[in-house]
Design a protein around this motif. Structure first.
Motif, mmCIF file in Angstrom:
data_model
loop_
_atom_site.group_PDB
_atom_site.id
_atom_site.type_symbol
_atom_site.label_atom_id
_atom_site.label_comp_id
_atom_site.label_asym_id
_atom_site.label_seq_id
_atom_site.Cartn_x
_atom_site.Cartn_y
_atom_site.Cartn_z
ATOM 1 N N UNK A 146 -8.362 14.290 -9.307
ATOM 2 C CA UNK A 146 -7.077 15.336 -9.370
ATOM 3 C C UNK A 146 -7.598 16.727 -8.802
ATOM 4 N N UNK A 147 -8.766 16.585 -7.914
ATOM 5 C CA UNK A 147 -9.009 17.800 -7.349
ATOM 6 C C UNK A 147 -8.304 18.251 -5.889
ATOM 7 N N UNK A 148 -7.644 19.128 -5.768
ATOM 8 C CA UNK A 148 -6.693 19.470 -4.519
ATOM 9 C C UNK A 148 -7.759 18.952 -3.333
ATOM 10 N N UNK A 149 -7.320 18.424 -2.113
ATOM 11 C CA UNK A 149 -7.873 17.925 -0.895
ATOM 12 C C UNK A 149 -8.893 17.027 -1.068
ATOM 13 N N UNK A 150 -9.308 16.648 -2.472
ATOM 14 C CA UNK A 150 -10.636 15.708 -2.613
ATOM 15 C C UNK A 150 -10.131 14.436 -3.677
ATOM 16 N N UNK A 151 -8.870 14.155 -3.551
ATOM 17 C CA UNK A 151 -8.335 13.071 -4.403
ATOM 18 C C UNK A 151 -7.593 12.025 -3.546
ATOM 19 N N UNK A 152 -8.178 10.767 -3.215
ATOM 20 C CA UNK A 152 -7.456 9.863 -2.518
ATOM 21 C C UNK A 152 -6.785 8.764 -3.185
ATOM 22 N N UNK A 153 -6.566 9.078 -4.662
ATOM 23 C CA UNK A 153 -5.741 8.246 -5.460
ATOM 24 C C UNK A 153 -4.364 7.686 -4.973
ATOM 25 N N UNK A 154 -3.639 8.735 -4.369
ATOM 26 C CA UNK A 154 -2.355 8.241 -3.943
ATOM 27 C C UNK A 154 -2.372 7.454 -2.544
ATOM 28 N N UNK A 155 -3.174 7.864 -1.591
ATOM 29 C CA UNK A 155 -3.224 6.994 -0.264
ATOM 30 C C UNK A 155 -4.038 5.587 -0.823
ATOM 31 N N UNK A 156 -4.998 5.635 -1.534
ATOM 32 C CA UNK A 156 -5.700 4.258 -1.597
ATOM 33 C C UNK A 156 -4.722 3.293 -2.451
ATOM 34 N N UNK A 157 -3.970 4.023 -3.525
ATOM 35 C CA UNK A 157 -2.926 3.219 -4.057
ATOM 36 C C UNK A 157 -1.970 2.537 -3.110
ATOM 37 N N UNK A 158 -1.383 3.288 -2.353
ATOM 38 C CA UNK A 158 -0.584 2.964 -1.171
ATOM 39 C C UNK A 158 -1.090 1.554 -0.447
ATOM 40 N N UNK A 159 -2.419 1.555 -0.190
ATOM 41 C CA UNK A 159 -2.995 0.786 0.580
ATOM 42 C C UNK A 159 -3.053 -0.662 -0.400
ATOM 43 N N UNK A 160 -3.362 -0.523 -1.710
ATOM 44 C CA UNK A 160 -3.584 -1.375 -2.592
ATOM 45 C C UNK A 160 -2.116 -2.069 -2.757
ATOM 46 N N UNK A 161 -1.396 -1.364 -2.909
ATOM 47 C CA UNK A 161 -0.010 -1.940 -3.084
ATOM 48 C C UNK A 161 0.423 -2.827 -1.775
ATOM 49 N N UNK A 162 0.242 -2.113 -0.803
ATOM 50 C CA UNK A 162 0.568 -2.879 0.478
ATOM 51 C C UNK A 162 -0.095 -4.311 0.595
ATOM 52 N N UNK A 163 -1.326 -4.470 0.294
ATOM 53 C CA UNK A 163 -2.126 -5.475 0.183
ATOM 54 C C UNK A 163 -2.162 -6.345 -1.098
ATOM 55 N N UNK A 164 -0.998 -5.889 -1.995
ATOM 56 C CA UNK A 164 -1.082 -6.637 -3.181
ATOM 57 C C UNK A 164 -2.459 -7.015 -3.736
ATOM 58 N N UNK A 165 -3.138 -5.848 -3.962
ATOM 59 C CA UNK A 165 -4.437 -5.923 -4.536
ATOM 60 C C UNK A 165 -4.464 -5.619 -5.930
ATOM 61 N N UNK A 166 -5.423 -5.980 -6.829
ATOM 62 C CA UNK A 166 -5.601 -5.730 -8.055
ATOM 63 C C UNK A 166 -6.573 -4.357 -8.003
ATOM 64 N N UNK A 167 -6.194 -3.454 -8.848
ATOM 65 C CA UNK A 167 -6.814 -2.276 -8.801
ATOM 66 C C UNK A 167 -7.321 -1.838 -9.979
ATOM 67 N N UNK A 168 -8.222 -0.907 -9.962
ATOM 68 C CA UNK A 168 -8.991 -0.295 -11.383
ATOM 69 C C UNK A 168 -8.813 1.377 -10.856
ATOM 70 N N UNK A 169 -8.391 2.142 -11.711
ATOM 71 C CA UNK A 169 -8.448 3.485 -11.529
ATOM 72 C C UNK A 169 -9.646 4.175 -12.223
ATOM 73 N N UNK A 170 -10.451 5.036 -11.706
ATOM 74 C CA UNK A 170 -11.510 5.631 -12.350
ATOM 75 C C UNK A 170 -11.561 7.047 -12.447
ATOM 76 N N UNK A 171 -11.162 7.498 -13.408
ATOM 77 C CA UNK A 171 -10.676 9.120 -13.671
ATOM 78 C C UNK A 171 -12.139 9.893 -13.638
ATOM 79 N N UNK A 172 -12.329 10.900 -12.888
ATOM 80 C CA UNK A 172 -13.224 11.867 -12.940
ATOM 81 C C UNK A 172 -13.086 13.104 -12.617
ATOM 82 N N UNK A 173 -13.466 13.991 -13.650
ATOM 83 C CA UNK A 173 -13.285 15.461 -13.752
ATOM 84 C C UNK A 173 -14.219 16.049 -12.983
#
Length: 350
Positions: A146-173
């Motif tokens: 969730x840190x500005x310019x240091x969170x690749x969640x959306x870009x990585x999820x885009x890839x995972x959805x494109x590849x129909x991959x199973x995903x686990x999101x790890x939250x870190x503050x």
């Protein structure tokens, strides 16, 4: 007799203690197995860490040395010595050697996961896992800060959805990063200038909690393709996953992959990976877009930063007292004090 060889890009650490004639992967392990104390800090090596001019083969301890990448440790009648152990280039096919590396991980009998960022290197590996029919069997772990310019969640999820991959999101503050900095420092056993390596430990610990035993990652592609043997990042990644009891399997530093890549001209723009990405139908931003840096933003280190103690430590080390104004300086001196304390080396240096 060769007692150990360090790979060309330093993924596996190898330290030795000349006086005792002992060697081990990590510094703490070496001290335990040799029965030696930490001894004195190595002031010149520490200065190199602080100013960005690392001394090859040196550590924060005067009596503990590191085998440089691409070298072997030899035990002879004269004690422990280091000699060149160059890798030989072997031209192959990039997609084939990467597939074979991934297949070895899949065939390991271990629970396997993928560390997925939003970048080209791990995206290529996910695409190849899809080609192998394993994108659902191998969960893709994504660190979301969730840190500005240091969170690749959306870009990585885009890839995972494109590849129909199973995903686990790890939250870190930010608090998670700061709390994990001591554990990270104890694992890497050297000062750091940025908190980015902490992300590796947080991801590895999340995998370990889920019973993952082996993590596939895109680490090493940059180093191999630009021929970077500084070993200032790859061995840290390996040590951090090891600290969480998760094996790290980066195909880009697998021996057959390295042998193929070093048979080609240096490729800092990673054109060979971009070409493969185009064949695997990766998003255009990865195939043609610029590489983005991946340093963590400045964080509040006040819970760990010993401002009153650091000037005295600097004086003991015969080093200029830091202002502790730049973030890199705060991180360096925080991690330096942590590792020297951890190793028991905060005494008069030599």
């Amino acid at each position: 007799m060769i007692v150990g060889t360090r790979d060309l890009f330093g993924f596996e650490r190898l330290h030795y203690h000349p006086r005792s004639g002992k060697w081990a992967g990590g510094i703490s392990q070496l001290l335990r197995e040799s029965g030696e104390s930490a001894g004195e800090p190595d002031v010149a090596a520490i200065a190199g860490y602080l100013n960005g001019e690392r001394l090859v083969g040196r550590t924060v301890l005067h009596d503990v040395l590191a085998v440089p990448p691409g070298h072997a440790l030899i035990q002879s009648a004269h004690g422990l010595e280091v000699q060149d152990a160059p890798s030989q280039p072997v031209r192959g096919d990039l997609e084939t050697v990467l597939r074979e590396s991934l297949q070895r991980a899949l065939d390991s009998g271990k629970r396997v996961a993928l560390a997925l960022s939003g970048g080209l290197d791990s995206a290529l590996l996910l695409a190849l896992l899809r080609e192998l029919g394993a994108q659902q069997r191998v969960t893709s772990y994504i660190l979301a800060t969730g840190m500005p310019d240091y969170c690749e969640r959306d870009a990585a999820l885009e890839l995972a959805n494109l590849m129909q991959a199973k995903v686990k999101i790890v939250q870190a503050s930010e608090a998670d990063f700061v709390a994990a900095l001591p554990r990270t420092t104890y694992a890497v056993e050297e000062p750091m200038f940025n908190l980015h390596p902490v992300a590796k430990l947080l991801l590895a610990e999340a995998m370990a909690e889920d019973g993952i035993e082996l993590a596939i990652s895109g680490d090493g592609a940059d180093q191999v393709l630009r021929r970077d043997q500084s070993a200032n990042y790859l061995p840290l990644c390996n040590a951090l996953f090891g600290a969480a009891s998760v094996g790290l399997h980066p195909p880009f530093v697998d021996t057959p992959v390295v042998e193929h890549l070093i048979s080609l001209a240096a490729d800092p723009n990673k054109q060979c990976l971009r070409d493969l990405g185009a064949r695997l139908n990766l998003p255009d931003r990865l195939v043609h877009g610029p590489k983005r840096g991946r340093l963590a933003p400045a964080m509040n280190l006040d819970p760990l930063l010993e401002r009153d103690r650091i000037p005295a430590l600097a004086a003991t080390l015969n080093l200029p007292a830091p202002t502790l104004q730049p973030d890199t300086e705060r991180v360096l001196w925080t991690t330096l004090t942590l590792i020297l304390d951890h190793l028991g080396a905060t005494r008069r240096p030599v």
